[in-house]
Design a protein around this motif. Structure first.
Motif, PDB file in Angstrom:
ATOM      1  N   ALA A 126       0.697  -1.338  -0.160  1.00 22.87           N
ATOM      2  CA  ALA A 126       0.370  -0.042   0.145  1.00 22.87           C
ATOM      3  C   ALA A 126       0.552   1.297  -0.051  1.00 22.87           C
ATOM      4  O   ALA A 126       0.666   2.452  -0.903  1.00 22.87           O
ATOM      5  N   TRP A 127       1.838   0.984   0.761  1.00 20.63           N
ATOM      6  CA  TRP A 127       2.090   2.458   1.217  1.00 20.63           C
ATOM      7  C   TRP A 127       4.247   2.185   0.546  1.00 20.63           C
ATOM      8  O   TRP A 127       4.648   1.139   1.450  1.00 20.63           O
ATOM      9  N   LEU A 128       5.277   2.664  -0.042  1.00 19.50           N
ATOM     10  CA  LEU A 128       6.557   2.021  -0.324  1.00 19.50           C
ATOM     11  C   LEU A 128       7.415   3.540   0.591  1.00 19.50           C
ATOM     12  O   LEU A 128       6.858   4.930   0.659  1.00 19.50           O
ATOM     13  N   ILE A 129       7.854   3.213   1.558  1.00 18.23           N
ATOM     14  CA  ILE A 129       8.544   4.277   2.737  1.00 18.23           C
ATOM     15  C   ILE A 129       9.378   4.592   2.428  1.00 18.23           C
ATOM     16  O   ILE A 129      10.457   3.383   2.676  1.00 18.23           O
ATOM     17  N   GLU A 130      10.462   5.536   2.349  1.00 19.03           N
ATOM     18  CA  GLU A 130      12.022   5.467   1.948  1.00 19.03           C
ATOM     19  C   GLU A 130      11.993   6.762   2.747  1.00 19.03           C
ATOM     20  O   GLU A 130      11.493   7.488   3.207  1.00 19.03           O
ATOM     21  N   ALA A 131      13.062   6.625   3.117  1.00 15.80           N
ATOM     22  CA  ALA A 131      14.380   7.217   3.852  1.00 15.80           C
ATOM     23  C   ALA A 131      14.139   8.260   3.116  1.00 15.80           C
ATOM     24  O   ALA A 131      14.905   8.466   2.020  1.00 15.80           O
ATOM     25  N   ALA A 132      13.900   9.624   4.337  1.00 13.96           N
ATOM     26  CA  ALA A 132      14.264  11.166   3.085  1.00 13.96           C
ATOM     27  C   ALA A 132      15.690  10.948   3.084  1.00 13.96           C
ATOM     28  O   ALA A 132      16.484  11.417   1.918  1.00 13.96           O
ATOM     29  N   ASP A 133      16.541  11.035   3.690  1.00 12.43           N
ATOM     30  CA  ASP A 133      18.444  10.975   3.619  1.00 12.43           C
ATOM     31  C   ASP A 133      18.955   9.547   2.621  1.00 12.43           C
ATOM     32  O   ASP A 133      20.380   9.314   2.997  1.00 12.43           O
ATOM     33  N   GLY A 134      18.206   8.459   2.394  1.00 10.36           N
ATOM     34  CA  GLY A 134      19.445   7.602   1.758  1.00 10.36           C
ATOM     35  C   GLY A 134      19.680   7.721   0.164  1.00 10.36           C
ATOM     36  O   GLY A 134      19.007   8.521  -0.102  1.00 10.36           O
ATOM     37  N   ALA A 135      19.664   7.559  -0.190  1.00 10.76           N
ATOM     38  CA  ALA A 135      20.802   7.407  -1.285  1.00 10.76           C
ATOM     39  C   ALA A 135      19.811   7.549  -2.714  1.00 10.76           C
ATOM     40  O   ALA A 135      19.085   6.388  -3.014  1.00 10.76           O
ATOM     41  N   PRO A 136      20.013   8.700  -3.403  1.00  6.87           N
ATOM     42  CA  PRO A 136      19.236   8.267  -4.748  1.00  6.87           C
ATOM     43  C   PRO A 136      19.389   7.269  -5.751  1.00  6.87           C
ATOM     44  O   PRO A 136      17.896   6.985  -6.765  1.00  6.87           O
ATOM     45  N   ASP A 137      20.251   6.797  -5.688  1.00  8.27           N
ATOM     46  CA  ASP A 137      20.834   5.498  -6.737  1.00  8.27           C
ATOM     47  C   ASP A 137      19.906   4.611  -6.101  1.00  8.27           C
ATOM     48  O   ASP A 137      19.035   4.056  -7.059  1.00  8.27           O
ATOM     49  N   GLY A 138      19.768   4.181  -5.044  1.00 11.38           N
ATOM     50  CA  GLY A 138      18.514   3.134  -4.221  1.00 11.38           C
ATOM     51  C   GLY A 138      17.074   3.166  -4.832  1.00 11.38           C
ATOM     52  O   GLY A 138      16.601   2.945  -4.839  1.00 11.38           O
ATOM     53  N   ARG A 139      16.932   4.695  -4.302  1.00  7.77           N
ATOM     54  CA  ARG A 139      15.801   4.875  -4.688  1.00  7.77           C
ATOM     55  C   ARG A 139      15.191   5.158  -5.574  1.00  7.77           C
ATOM     56  O   ARG A 139      13.898   5.044  -6.371  1.00  7.77           O
ATOM     57  N   ARG A 140      15.932   5.276  -7.151  1.00  2.33           N
ATOM     58  CA  ARG A 140      15.246   5.877  -8.307  1.00  2.33           C
ATOM     59  C   ARG A 140      15.215   4.246  -8.869  1.00  2.33           C
ATOM     60  O   ARG A 140      14.131   4.359  -9.210  1.00  2.33           O
ATOM     61  N   LYS A 141      15.841   3.520  -8.321  1.00  2.00           N
ATOM     62  CA  LYS A 141      15.299   1.692  -8.770  1.00  2.00           C
ATOM     63  C   LYS A 141      14.002   1.168  -7.918  1.00  2.00           C
ATOM     64  O   LYS A 141      13.597   0.230  -8.692  1.00  2.00           O
ATOM     65  N   ILE A 142      14.147   1.469  -6.611  1.00  2.00           N
ATOM     66  CA  ILE A 142      13.111   1.100  -5.976  1.00  2.00           C
ATOM     67  C   ILE A 142      11.505   2.180  -6.123  1.00  2.00           C
ATOM     68  O   ILE A 142       9.989   1.503  -6.180  1.00  2.00           O
ATOM     69  N   LEU A 143      11.774   2.972  -6.855  1.00  2.00           N
ATOM     70  CA  LEU A 143      10.521   3.861  -7.513  1.00  2.00           C
ATOM     71  C   LEU A 143      10.589   3.333  -8.846  1.00  2.00           C
ATOM     72  O   LEU A 143       9.520   2.686  -9.027  1.00  2.00           O
ATOM     73  N   ASN A 144      11.038   2.833  -9.375  1.00  2.00           N
ATOM     74  CA  ASN A 144      10.762   2.020 -10.706  1.00  2.00           C
ATOM     75  C   ASN A 144      10.580   0.983 -10.603  1.00  2.00           C
ATOM     76  O   ASN A 144       9.303   0.675 -11.288  1.00  2.00           O
ATOM     77  N   VAL A 145      10.531   0.219  -9.589  1.00  2.00           N
ATOM     78  CA  VAL A 145       9.467  -0.980  -9.409  1.00  2.00           C
ATOM     79  C   VAL A 145       8.497  -0.615  -8.990  1.00  2.00           C
ATOM     80  O   VAL A 145       7.823  -1.254  -8.952  1.00  2.00           O
ATOM     81  N   ALA A 146       8.057  -0.047  -8.331  1.00  2.00           N
ATOM     82  CA  ALA A 146       6.840   0.911  -7.619  1.00  2.00           C
ATOM     83  C   ALA A 146       5.543   1.586  -8.639  1.00  2.00           C
ATOM     84  O   ALA A 146       4.629   0.867  -8.891  1.00  2.00           O
ATOM     85  N   ARG A 147       6.374   1.949  -9.619  1.00  2.00           N
ATOM     86  CA  ARG A 147       6.057   2.488 -11.261  1.00  2.00           C
ATOM     87  C   ARG A 147       5.063   1.530 -11.465  1.00  2.00           C
ATOM     88  O   ARG A 147       4.306   1.699 -12.111  1.00  2.00           O
ATOM     89  N   LYS A 148       5.552  -0.203 -11.675  1.00  2.00           N
ATOM     90  CA  LYS A 148       5.557  -1.060 -12.287  1.00  2.00           C
ATOM     91  C   LYS A 148       4.418  -2.056 -11.553  1.00  2.00           C
ATOM     92  O   LYS A 148       4.426  -3.177 -11.799  1.00  2.00           O
ATOM     93  N   SER A 149       4.129  -1.787 -10.290  1.00  2.00           N
ATOM     94  CA  SER A 149       3.761  -2.900  -9.508  1.00  2.00           C
ATOM     95  C   SER A 149       2.141  -2.276  -9.909  1.00  2.00           C
ATOM     96  O   SER A 149       0.993  -1.824 -10.336  1.00  2.00           O
ATOM     97  N   PRO A 150       1.590  -3.774 -10.455  1.00  2.00           N
ATOM     98  CA  PRO A 150       0.139  -4.296 -10.379  1.00  2.00           C
ATOM     99  C   PRO A 150      -0.541  -3.116 -10.189  1.00  2.00           C
ATOM    100  O   PRO A 150      -2.150  -3.071 -10.098  1.00  2.00           O
ATOM    101  N   LYS A 151      -0.898  -2.935  -8.877  1.00  2.00           N
ATOM    102  CA  LYS A 151      -1.817  -2.064  -7.967  1.00  2.00           C
ATOM    103  C   LYS A 151      -1.148  -1.158  -7.146  1.00  2.00           C
ATOM    104  O   LYS A 151       0.390  -0.350  -6.783  1.00  2.00           O
TER     105      LYS A 151
END
Length: 216
Positions: A126-151
């Motif tokens: 339901a929610w992807l909770i990302e650390a505000a101070d996480g590395a941009p590269d890791g955030r980019r990768k997981i957001l790409n996965v989130a965009r492709k989620s079936p829901k």
């Protein structure tokens, strides 16, 4: 505004003391007169006394405090400091962190890139909770996965690595998935209220180039 369909529905509606509009309680914050005739936020809606209801926005709470609307609604002199909206935001953030801790113990949260990515791909998040101070590269990768989620997946990014670690009892907590279900629904209620006081992701994320932030 349309009349409520049932008595139960009517019981969940209150009048905003700032705008005078009748709204569903989900859109409102409850305040009460505390010791010393000081206005106290009642986010859990359990404190005794007459409720004073304000739309869950920074502008609404600031207007109510600045214009003496709490006193007018209560028909007695009440003190509401200029930092009342900041108090509400701080309390909401704490409720959300506490809610994450409860969700972790209930098995409604998973952390770690691989586990979170699998949950996203399976449409369980339901929610992807990302650390505000996480590395941009890791955030980019997981957001790409989130965009492709079936829901559809919502993104929250206001807590840092240290805050998340303390709440969840772990170290270096960067990627977390709140699994869909009643727990996520309850957490969403407070997120919606907080969104009237603060964006749900850091401004710095919006300043990143699309290639670095997954185009969000």
């Amino acid at each position: 505004m349309n009349a409520p369909a049932t008595l139960a529905e009517a019981a969940r509606e209150r009048r905003d003391i700032v705008s005078g509009e009748v709204m569903d309680e989900a859109r409102l914050l409850r305040f009460v007169a505390g010791p010393g005739a000081v206005v106290v936020p009642d986010l859990a809606r359990k404190l005794p006394g007459r409720g004073l209801w304000v739309e869950a926005t920074r502008a609404g709470v600031e207007a109510a405090a600045r214009k003496g609307l709490f006193s007018r609604a209560a028909k007695t002199k009440l003190a509401a400091g200029p930092d009342l909206a900041d108090q509400v935001e701080t309390l909401l953030r704490k409720r959300l962190l506490d809610g994450l801790g409860l969700a972790k113990r209930a098995g409604d949260l998973i952390s770690g890139y691989e586990k979170v990515a699998a949950s996203l791909s399976a449409g369980r998040t339901a929610w992807l909770i990302e650390a505000a101070d996480g590395a941009p590269d890791g955030r980019r990768k997981i957001l790409n996965v989130a965009r492709k989620s079936p829901k559809p997946v919502e993104v929250f990014g206001l807590f840092g690595v240290e805050e998340l670690g303390l709440a969840l009892g772990g170290e270096n907590v960067i990627h977390t998935a709140f699994l869909a279900g009643r727990g996520a629904d309850r957490w969403t209620f407070d997120v919606r209220r907080l969104s009237g006081f603060s964006p749900l992701t850091p401004e710095s994320w919006r300043e990143e180039k699309p290639s670095e932030a997954g185009g969000t």
